[in-house]
Design a protein around this motif. Structure first.
Motif, PDB file in Angstrom:
ATOM      1  N   GLU A  46       1.056  -1.331  -0.148  1.00  0.00           N
ATOM      2  CA  GLU A  46       0.299  -0.216  -0.160  1.00  0.00           C
ATOM      3  C   GLU A  46       0.821   0.877   0.258  1.00  0.00           C
ATOM      4  N   VAL A  47       1.016   2.073  -0.639  1.00  0.00           N
ATOM      5  CA  VAL A  47       1.516   3.340  -0.450  1.00  0.00           C
ATOM      6  C   VAL A  47       0.543   4.855  -0.972  1.00  0.00           C
ATOM      7  N   SER A  48       0.785   5.513  -0.129  1.00  0.00           N
ATOM      8  CA  SER A  48       0.566   6.953   0.126  1.00  0.00           C
ATOM      9  C   SER A  48       1.886   8.079  -0.333  1.00  0.00           C
ATOM     10  N   VAL A  49       1.577   8.847  -1.615  1.00  0.00           N
ATOM     11  CA  VAL A  49       1.929   9.561  -1.181  1.00  0.00           C
ATOM     12  C   VAL A  49       2.286  11.093  -0.877  1.00  0.00           C
ATOM     13  N   SER A  50       2.819  11.198  -0.344  1.00  0.00           N
ATOM     14  CA  SER A  50       2.251  13.604  -0.277  1.00  0.00           C
ATOM     15  C   SER A  50       3.087  14.186  -0.160  1.00  0.00           C
ATOM     16  N   SER A  51       2.438  15.253  -1.341  1.00  0.00           N
ATOM     17  CA  SER A  51       4.004  16.408  -1.030  1.00  0.00           C
ATOM     18  C   SER A  51       4.451  17.392  -0.404  1.00  0.00           C
ATOM     19  N   ARG A  52       5.665  17.249  -0.216  1.00  0.00           N
ATOM     20  CA  ARG A  52       6.088  18.373   1.206  1.00  0.00           C
ATOM     21  C   ARG A  52       5.989  19.578   1.112  1.00  0.00           C
ATOM     22  N   LEU A  53       5.815  20.532   0.175  1.00  0.00           N
ATOM     23  CA  LEU A  53       4.809  22.235  -0.170  1.00  0.00           C
ATOM     24  C   LEU A  53       3.163  21.732  -0.007  1.00  0.00           C
TER      25      LEU A  53
END
Length: 416
Positions: free
Chosen positions: A6-13
């Motif tokens: 399972e993957v969650s991609v989050s932007s630090r911006l």
């Protein structure tokens, strides 16, 4: 190299712009490889919504790897460009460690020939779809005879399919917690059903079963099974070992041909709901009084009229040496097994009876039936017959003439 997880991609911006991240992870396949046109090592994240996947270059682009929880199948990859965190979870621990090691080597610019790379192509839909955990089949035409069940199933219902036996493909579903095979044509249960180590609920209502094997009672079902429905079958008796299913909470035995219940049924200390309506029970076993139920249904059984004054005397005086030895073994709780005693002697000890005084007896005893108010063992009681009765005959054993005489004195005093 591919890694299902399972993957969650989050932007630090996003926080700086007042926005929130994507939240929960999605089922995905993470691949490490080269794009069709070449050009370094890339990381591809493919989900069911976007199978072609998002691609991220790896060489000198990993800012940090967070591996504190890698033993739980979790890790986070922090990239420099774009400024995202790729959170991996629910991955195979060994495969995850190998994948992270390959990513480190790719970041350092290690030769591509020495890395376990694959061509970056969209995965199959079945690889990124959420694993199926529940399946319901209610007709024979929908039953998958030519294919196997998803190994991820936790709940399976296959009713009204005219199944003559339980398929081996069902017996291989190790994650199965609930199995409903009601209204089929099953005559015998395979011993291997006891290998379903996670099974908590089993419904076999409306089949052609004539027995419930002792081997099943000694299987892993002892620790897992909480609900069992054997109603509408042809079962005449349950084995003594049935009381090894100590985790049972719900038990349904309606509409069978039962002539007796397991005589140590009182050992089912977790049992709360018991239904044995419309059978052929003449009386209840002695240990029935030890149950503590919320609901009890014994309607429609041909219970005999209890008569404490007409005992069945099988007492042998003096007691045989075997009876003395066996009673001492049970009373002093001496350990025994088939490794130290012949199996038939172990069986006799397992079938020992308990006197009202608490002592054991085996083949030498006095037997009679007494009246039992079922409200003493259950909060809710379905009427035993159409006359409004909530009483039933209980089998009672006595180890000696003294114990029976004391009981008789108390009984006669109570009816004066």
């Amino acid at each position: 190299m591919r890694l299902p997880c399972e993957v969650s991609v989050s932007s630090r911006l996003l926080p700086s712009a007042g926005l929130r991240g994507p939240g929960r992870g999605a089922r995905a396949v993470v691949a490490l490889g080269k794009p069709p046109g070449g050009g370094g090592v890339w990381l591809q994240v493919s989900t069911a919504r976007h199978r072609p996947g998002a691609k991220y270059q790896l060489r000198e682009n990993i800012e940090q790897l967070f591996t504190k929880f890698v033993e739980e199948g979790k890790a986070t990859v922090r990239l420099k460009e774009p400024a995202v965190d790729i959170c991996l979870s629910k991955a195979n621990v060994g495969h995850l460690k190998t994948f992270l090691s390959a990513m480190k080597l790719a970041d350092r610019g290690t030769s591509e020939e020495s890395l376990p790379l694959s061509t970056l192509a969209p995965p199959k839909a079945s690889e990124v779809e959420k694993p199926k955990t529940k399946m319901t089949i209610t007709s024979r035409k929908d039953y998958p005879f030519a294919q196997s069940f998803p190994y991820t199933l936790e709940q399976l219902q296959a009713s009204y399919c005219k199944l003559p036996r339980i398929d081996t493909c069902i017996l291989g579903l190790k994650r199965l917690r609930k199995l409903d095979l009601s209204h089929n044509l099953i005559r015998k249960l395979p011993v291997t059903i006891g290998d379903l180590v996670s099974l908590q609920e089993l419904s076999l209502q409306g089949n052609l079963l004539e027995s419930f094997g002792a081997a099943l009672c000694n299987s892993t079902l002892r620790k897992s099974l909480q609900s069992l429905d054997l109603s509408q079958n042809k079962i005449k008796a349950l084995p003594a070992q049935f009381c090894q299913l100590r985790e049972l909470i719900h038990l349904k035995l309606d509409d069978n041909d039962l002539i007796r219940l397991p005589f140590k049924i009182g050992q089912l200390s977790q049992l709360r709901f018991l239904s044995v309506a419309r059978n052929k029970l003449p009386f209840l076993p002695n240990s029935f009084g030890k149950l503590s139920l919320e609901s009890l249904d014994l309607f429609g059984n041909p219970f005999e009229q209890p008569n404490p004054l007409a005992p069945d005397i099988q007492l042998k005086i003096p007691l045989t040496l075997w009876e003395h030895s066996a009673r001492a073994t049970i009373n002093y709780r001496l350990p025994y097994s088939c490794h130290v005693l012949p199996s038939h002697l172990c069986h006799d000890l397992d079938m020992s009876k308990s006197c009202h005084c608490g002592q054991a007896c085996l083949s030498s005893f006095i037997q009679t039936t007494v009246t039992m108010n079922l409200h003493s063992v259950a909060h809710t009681v379905v009427l035993v017959d159409n006359m409004g009765s909530t009483e039933a005959p209980l089998l009672r054993y006595f180890c000696s003439l003294t114990c029976y005489s004391q009981f008789l004195d108390r009984h006669l005093q109570s009816i004066r």
